[in-house]
Design a protein around this motif. Structure first.
Motif, mmCIF file in Angstrom:
data_model
loop_
_atom_site.group_PDB
_atom_site.id
_atom_site.type_symbol
_atom_site.label_atom_id
_atom_site.label_comp_id
_atom_site.label_asym_id
_atom_site.label_seq_id
_atom_site.Cartn_x
_atom_site.Cartn_y
_atom_site.Cartn_z
ATOM 1 N N GLY A 32 0.810 -1.394 0.212
ATOM 2 C CA GLY A 32 0.055 0.144 0.181
ATOM 3 C C GLY A 32 0.773 1.237 -0.162
ATOM 4 O O GLY A 32 0.229 2.430 -0.195
ATOM 5 N N THR A 33 2.204 1.357 0.093
ATOM 6 C CA THR A 33 2.975 2.319 0.285
ATOM 7 C C THR A 33 3.510 2.708 -1.226
ATOM 8 O O THR A 33 4.019 3.939 -1.442
ATOM 9 N N ASP A 35 2.506 3.456 -5.007
ATOM 10 C CA ASP A 35 1.609 4.128 -5.444
ATOM 11 C C ASP A 35 1.880 4.977 -6.552
ATOM 12 O O ASP A 35 3.047 5.350 -6.463
ATOM 13 N N THR A 41 -3.412 7.639 -3.315
ATOM 14 C CA THR A 41 -4.158 6.575 -2.719
ATOM 15 C C THR A 41 -3.241 5.914 -1.682
ATOM 16 O O THR A 41 -3.500 4.879 -0.974
ATOM 17 N N GLY A 42 -1.916 6.020 -2.021
ATOM 18 C CA GLY A 42 -0.712 5.376 -1.370
ATOM 19 C C GLY A 42 -0.650 5.722 0.488
ATOM 20 O O GLY A 42 -0.890 6.800 0.391
ATOM 21 N N GLU A 43 -0.367 4.652 1.134
ATOM 22 C CA GLU A 43 -0.014 5.007 2.490
ATOM 23 C C GLU A 43 1.389 5.637 2.522
ATOM 24 O O GLU A 43 2.269 4.695 2.264
ATOM 25 N N PRO A 44 1.503 6.983 2.845
ATOM 26 C CA PRO A 44 3.124 7.383 3.027
ATOM 27 C C PRO A 44 3.661 6.726 4.288
ATOM 28 O O PRO A 44 3.001 6.263 5.208
ATOM 29 N N VAL A 45 5.062 6.611 4.073
ATOM 30 C CA VAL A 45 5.953 6.354 5.006
ATOM 31 C C VAL A 45 6.681 7.305 5.731
ATOM 32 O O VAL A 45 6.795 8.332 4.891
ATOM 33 N N ARG A 56 6.892 12.765 4.940
ATOM 34 C CA ARG A 56 6.234 11.708 4.553
ATOM 35 C C ARG A 56 6.141 11.355 3.142
ATOM 36 O O ARG A 56 5.990 12.344 2.393
ATOM 37 N N SER A 57 6.291 10.249 2.586
ATOM 38 C CA SER A 57 6.303 10.052 1.202
ATOM 39 C C SER A 57 5.736 8.698 0.729
ATOM 40 O O SER A 57 6.111 7.599 1.555
ATOM 41 N N VAL A 58 5.102 8.478 -0.188
ATOM 42 C CA VAL A 58 4.675 7.197 -0.923
ATOM 43 C C VAL A 58 6.073 6.723 -1.744
ATOM 44 O O VAL A 58 6.726 7.704 -2.133
ATOM 45 N N GLN A 99 7.313 1.241 9.247
ATOM 46 C CA GLN A 99 7.130 2.258 8.374
ATOM 47 C C GLN A 99 7.967 3.552 8.430
ATOM 48 O O GLN A 99 7.571 4.554 8.140
#
Length: 106
Positions: A32-33, A35, A41-45, A56-58, A99
């Protein structure tokens, strides 16, 4: 876990300002990260830096790189410039949590 990218020359340094590639370490990033950064829609780390700030970034699917490239906000471009990274030195990415990652230089 640690991944090192040795800066070959000025052109390579310029490319790293725009795109820090993570293709070789994709398995480090949770599902999910990765994207298309345009879809959002991606979950940033979280990327912490050795400079005392974080962002934070995908991971952008089109090239498998860290997608936060703004020169005015915290991100990869700002980190490369402020760290003083030069050809012959090394960019280091460490996984510090599920993450969470640390960007530093050697």
């Amino acid at each position: 876990m640690t991944h090192r990218i040795r800066v070959r020359d000025d052109q390579h340094l310029w490319l790293l300002e725009k795109n820090i590639p993570v293709f070789d370490i994709l398995e480090w990033f949770p599902a999910g990260t990765v994207d298309d950064a345009k879809s959002g829609t991606g979950e940033p780390v979280l990327f912490e830096t050795s400079l005392g700030w974080s962002f934070r970034s995908v991971i952008e699917k089109s090239g498998f790189f860290i997608s936060e490239r703004s020169s005015s906000r915290p991100g990869t471009t700002r980190f490369i410039r402020e760290s003083g990274l030069k050809p012959g030195q090394t960019l280091v990415i460490q996984k510090t949590g599920p993450q969470t990652f640390l960007l530093s230089t050697e």
